[in-house]
Design an enzyme around this catalytic site. Structure first.
Site, PDB file in Angstrom:
ATOM      1  N   ARG A   1      -8.676  -0.433   4.350  1.00  0.00           N
ATOM      2  CA  ARG A   1      -7.780   0.574   3.757  1.00  0.00           C
ATOM      3  C   ARG A   1      -6.433  -0.033   3.409  1.00  0.00           C
ATOM      4  NH1 ARG A   1      -7.508   6.132   6.861  1.00  0.00           N
ATOM      5  NH2 ARG A   1      -6.147   6.379   5.088  1.00  0.00           N
TER       6      ARG A   1
ATOM      7  N   ARG B   1      -4.809  10.810   4.284  1.00  0.00           N
ATOM      8  CA  ARG B   1      -3.754  11.818   4.427  1.00  0.00           C
ATOM      9  C   ARG B   1      -2.719  11.737   3.305  1.00  0.00           C
ATOM     10  NH1 ARG B   1      -3.399  14.180   9.024  1.00  0.00           N
ATOM     11  NH2 ARG B   1      -1.229  14.668   8.612  1.00  0.00           N
TER      12      ARG B   1
ATOM     13  N   LYS C   1       0.837  -1.214   0.000  1.00  0.00           N
ATOM     14  CA  LYS C   1       0.000   0.000   0.000  1.00  0.00           C
ATOM     15  C   LYS C   1       0.866   1.256   0.000  1.00  0.00           C
ATOM     16  CE  LYS C   1      -1.694   1.594   4.076  1.00  0.00           C
ATOM     17  NZ  LYS C   1      -1.387   2.994   4.407  1.00  0.00           N
ATOM     18  N   ASN C   2       1.851   1.293   0.909  1.00  0.00           N
ATOM     19  CA  ASN C   2       2.607   2.538   1.076  1.00  0.00           C
ATOM     20  C   ASN C   2       3.648   2.769  -0.022  1.00  0.00           C
ATOM     21  OD1 ASN C   2       1.034   3.132   3.224  1.00  0.00           O
ATOM     22  ND2 ASN C   2       2.563   2.635   4.798  1.00  0.00           N
TER      23      ASN C   2
ATOM     24  N   ARG D   1       0.438  14.588  13.166  1.00  0.00           N
ATOM     25  CA  ARG D   1       0.908  14.387  11.793  1.00  0.00           C
ATOM     26  C   ARG D   1       0.918  15.661  10.931  1.00  0.00           C
ATOM     27  NH1 ARG D   1      -1.396   8.848   9.476  1.00  0.00           N
ATOM     28  NH2 ARG D   1       0.521   8.914   8.298  1.00  0.00           N
TER      29      ARG D   1
ATOM     30  N   CYS E   1      -5.730  13.301  12.891  1.00  0.00           N
ATOM     31  CA  CYS E   1      -5.570  11.892  12.575  1.00  0.00           C
ATOM     32  C   CYS E   1      -5.633  11.085  13.868  1.00  0.00           C
ATOM     33  CB  CYS E   1      -4.229  11.689  11.896  1.00  0.00           C
ATOM     34  SG  CYS E   1      -3.795   9.983  11.619  1.00  0.00           S
TER      35      CYS E   1
ATOM     36  N   ASP F   1       4.456   0.692  12.158  1.00  0.00           N
ATOM     37  CA  ASP F   1       3.286   0.015  11.589  1.00  0.00           C
ATOM     38  C   ASP F   1       3.161  -1.442  12.044  1.00  0.00           C
ATOM     39  OD1 ASP F   1       2.604   2.328  10.329  1.00  0.00           O
ATOM     40  OD2 ASP F   1       3.414   1.766   8.374  1.00  0.00           O
TER      41      ASP F   1
HETATM   42  N1  EPU Z   1       6.392  14.798  10.733  1.00  0.00           N
HETATM   43  C1  EPU Z   1       6.539  16.129  10.993  1.00  0.00           C
HETATM   44  N2  EPU Z   1       6.396  17.006   9.947  1.00  0.00           N
HETATM   45  C2  EPU Z   1       6.150  16.583   8.681  1.00  0.00           C
HETATM   46  C3  EPU Z   1       6.019  15.223   8.429  1.00  0.00           C
HETATM   47  C4  EPU Z   1       6.151  14.333   9.472  1.00  0.00           C
HETATM   48  O1  EPU Z   1       6.768  16.533  12.126  1.00  0.00           O
HETATM   49  O2  EPU Z   1       6.037  17.445   7.788  1.00  0.00           O
HETATM   50  C5  EPU Z   1       6.523  13.831  11.840  1.00  0.00           C
HETATM   51  C6  EPU Z   1       5.224  13.042  12.087  1.00  0.00           C
HETATM   52  O3  EPU Z   1       4.322  13.746  12.905  1.00  0.00           O
HETATM   53  C7  EPU Z   1       5.756  11.785  12.742  1.00  0.00           C
HETATM   54  C8  EPU Z   1       7.108  11.572  12.036  1.00  0.00           C
HETATM   55  O4  EPU Z   1       7.444  12.834  11.465  1.00  0.00           O
HETATM   56  O5  EPU Z   1       5.970  12.009  14.102  1.00  0.00           O
HETATM   57  C9  EPU Z   1       7.112  10.536  10.957  1.00  0.00           C
HETATM   58  O6  EPU Z   1       6.016  10.731  10.082  1.00  0.00           O
HETATM   59  P1  EPU Z   1       6.101  10.407   8.535  1.00  0.00           P
HETATM   60  O7  EPU Z   1       5.990  11.677   7.766  1.00  0.00           O
HETATM   61  O8  EPU Z   1       7.264   9.534   8.257  1.00  0.00           O
HETATM   62  O9  EPU Z   1       4.755   9.582   8.332  1.00  0.00           O
HETATM   63  P2  EPU Z   1       3.915   9.570   7.005  1.00  0.00           P
HETATM   64  O10 EPU Z   1       4.810   9.738   5.859  1.00  0.00           O
HETATM   65  O11 EPU Z   1       2.746  10.468   7.152  1.00  0.00           O
HETATM   66  C10 EPU Z   1       4.152   7.023   6.499  1.00  0.00           C
HETATM   67  C11 EPU Z   1       3.223   5.860   6.308  1.00  0.00           C
HETATM   68  C12 EPU Z   1       2.617   5.489   7.655  1.00  0.00           C
HETATM   69  C13 EPU Z   1       3.763   5.113   8.595  1.00  0.00           C
HETATM   70  C14 EPU Z   1       4.752   6.291   8.710  1.00  0.00           C
HETATM   71  C15 EPU Z   1       5.975   5.972   9.543  1.00  0.00           C
HETATM   72  C16 EPU Z   1       2.437   6.190   4.050  1.00  0.00           C
HETATM   73  C17 EPU Z   1       1.328   6.535   3.140  1.00  0.00           C
HETATM   74  N3  EPU Z   1       2.175   6.247   5.356  1.00  0.00           N
HETATM   75  O12 EPU Z   1       3.359   8.076   7.023  1.00  0.00           O
HETATM   76  O13 EPU Z   1       1.806   4.350   7.431  1.00  0.00           O
HETATM   77  O14 EPU Z   1       3.263   4.817   9.864  1.00  0.00           O
HETATM   78  O15 EPU Z   1       5.201   6.665   7.388  1.00  0.00           O
HETATM   79  O16 EPU Z   1       6.635   4.878   9.049  1.00  0.00           O
HETATM   80  O17 EPU Z   1       3.518   5.847   3.618  1.00  0.00           O
HETATM   81  C18 EPU Z   1       0.056   2.846   7.878  1.00  0.00           C
HETATM   82  O18 EPU Z   1       0.315   2.277   6.803  1.00  0.00           O
HETATM   83  O19 EPU Z   1      -0.721   2.341   8.726  1.00  0.00           O
HETATM   84  C19 EPU Z   1       0.675   4.130   8.176  1.00  0.00           C
HETATM   85  C20 EPU Z   1       0.188   4.972   9.093  1.00  0.00           C
END
Ligand code: EPU
Length: 430
Positions: free
Chosen positions: A398, A93, A22-23, A122, A117, A306
């Site tokens: 999802r 998101r 998915k990701n 996030r 969220c 995850d």
């Molecule tokens: N963060 C910030 N600012 C930003 C972006 C992130 O402070 O602009 C912080 C977040 O709040 C968090 C940390 O950085 O504390 C890491 O967040 P990240 O941006 O890596 O998460 P994401 O990209 O929104 C993806 C996966 C998530 C997975 C996380 C961590 C996708 C679509 N989603 O989310 O997947 O948990 O990386 O590995 O790739 C899931 O599949 O269930 C899921 C939530």
């Protein structure tokens, strides 16, 4: 709303295939917006988040053909709007991933701010800061991120927090920028590497994906091509934990064992015997009760957030006491209260769950609150005594393709109760 009914009936046994990740699929579908020619994507998982993404692409004017094998051709030759509306972004998101591709190819984009969220605040500040470093003008107006740039310029950007989708958004934006972009403290997840392979197939010039420094040399234009999505490491990990939890013996095909080093190491600590060869992983936990394992989540290649909820479920009836520490998201323990309803002994102290293993969990009506919390409850239901009914399983849909079919194939007693079905009588705590 659909529910899942699970009757704990002992070890999982047999063999199944793992789906596309998915990701990886979400950024790759967003990446097709970069391409003025048709682009083919195979091994797309059949999931609700994918349907939402296809709906979003359709709104922009992308023409999509999807065959019965989930191979799709996306044609974004000409788009009719560059706005990602709130009603779609709020349901997913990852819609933020269209910001970089639209802005870099068309010079403008409007994407609704994702909002709250279930697992944490996030923010997307790093996506915005990175695009600004590349010369974009960005304002937040009426709940929308409104971005403009004549042509983005290559830049050096240091992530002060490692962000998966942040890295992906900037990597995509940089492919068509003028000059070289260097992303430092970049995420190293396998999904980043898969996206880089896909962008390279479109003609992008990318080095270092999979390391913490990614260098992208912008090109004038990308072109059509094809890409096959890599396997889902979290789906793989979830089935491995389900097998460990039920004292099972299963083989998972079409997966990539090297993505799961940290998870496999922890499963071995619980007592599981794990062998992998090529694209197959086999886990054998026959006749054993798992031993507790301490877990701390961190960015790849460390233990993934995850998989945290699934390990809380496993520890809930393991032998001993374990601590599970969540360092990525501030509110990712919603499953704990539900497990407590099944008889688990778990204490939350800030970002740490102290899990004291009990001999048995009892089936109960429980409620899913997010995707991985749902997976945790499925595992608990499979290993519990009696009947568990999980409400709000749209979260599960999802991110897990055909989960009840796959589990049934492994011998689980699991069935979906479509919305409107009268609630079943459940045994155990309520
Ligand atoms: N963060 C910030 N600012 C930003 C972006 C992130 O402070 O602009 C912080 C977040 O709040 C968090 C940390 O950085 O504390 C890491 O967040 P990240 O941006 O890596 O998460 P994401 O990209 O929104 C993806 C996966 C998530 C997975 C996380 C961590 C996708 C679509 N989603 O989310 O997947 O948990 O990386 O590995 O790739 C899931 O599949 O269930 C899921 C939530």
């Amino acid at each position: 709303m659909d529910k899942l009914n699970i009757v704990g009936n002992g070890p999982l046994r047999g063999e199944i295939s793992i789906s596309g990740a998915k990701n990886a699929a979400l950024p790759i579908l967003a990446a097709t917006l970069l391409c003025p020619e048709p682009f083919t994507v195979s091994n797309v998982p059949h999931l609700r988040d994918i349907t939402t993404t296809l709906e979003l692409l359709g709104r922009f004017g992308t023409r999509i053909e999807l065959d019965e094998n989930m191979t799709l051709v996306a044609d974004s030759a000409s788009l009719t709007t560059l706005q990602a509306p709130y009603e779609l972004v709020r349901t997913m998101r990852a819609s933020i991933l269209v910001l970089g591709p639209l802005l870099t190819r068309f010079g403008e984009a409007e994407v609704s701010l994702p909002g709250g969220c279930a697992i944490g605040s996030r923010p997307v500040n790093l996506h915005i800061q990175g695009l600004k470093a590349m010369g974009a003008h960005i304002e937040i107006e009426d709940g929308y991120i409104k971005a403009h740039a004549k042509r983005l310029k290559g830049a050096r950007f240091l992530f002060d927090v490692i962000s998966v989708t942040g890295t992906e958004n900037l990597m995509m934006a940089a492919t068509l920028a003028d000059g070289v972009t260097v992303l430092e403290n970049a995420a190293r997840e396998p999904e980043i590497t898969d996206l880089a392979r896909c962008l390279t197939a479109m003609g992008a010039r990318i080095k270092g994906a999979g390391t913490d420094t990614i260098t992208i040399e912008g090109v004038e234009k990308l072109h059509g091509g094809s890409h096959t999505i890599t396997s889902d490491r979290i789906e793989t990990g979830t089935f491995l934990v389900a097998a460990a939890a039920t004292g099972g013996h299963i083989r998972l095909r079409r997966t990539e064992p090297s993505y799961l080093d940290a998870v496999i190491e922890k499963l071995r600590e619980t007592g599981a015997i794990i062998h992998s060869e090529g694209d197959v992983i086999e886990i054998d936990m026959r006749g054993k009760r798992p031993k507790s394992v301490n877990v701390t989540t961190a960015p790849y290649p460390a233990f993934p957030t995850d998989m945290q909820a699934q390990f809380v479920a496993l520890n809930a009836f393991a032998q001993g006491t374990a601590t599970v520490k969540e360092t990525i998201f501030e509110n990712r323990f919603m499953h704990v209260q539900e497990l407590q309803r099944m008889g688990a002994d778990i204490e939350l102290q800030g970002n740490t769950a102290i899990v004291r293993g009990v001999e048995v969990l009892h089936g109960a009506p429980v409620m899913a609150t997010d995707l991985r919390a749902s997976a945790c409850l499925v595992i608990a239901g499979l290993a519990a005594q009696g009947e568990t009914e999980i409400d709000r399983i749209y979260h599960l849909d999802r991110g897990y393709e055909c989960i009840e079919e796959k589990l049934a194939q492994l011998g689980a007693k699991i069935r979906r109760l479509p919305a409107g079905t009268r609630p079943q009588k459940c045994t155990g705590a309520s």
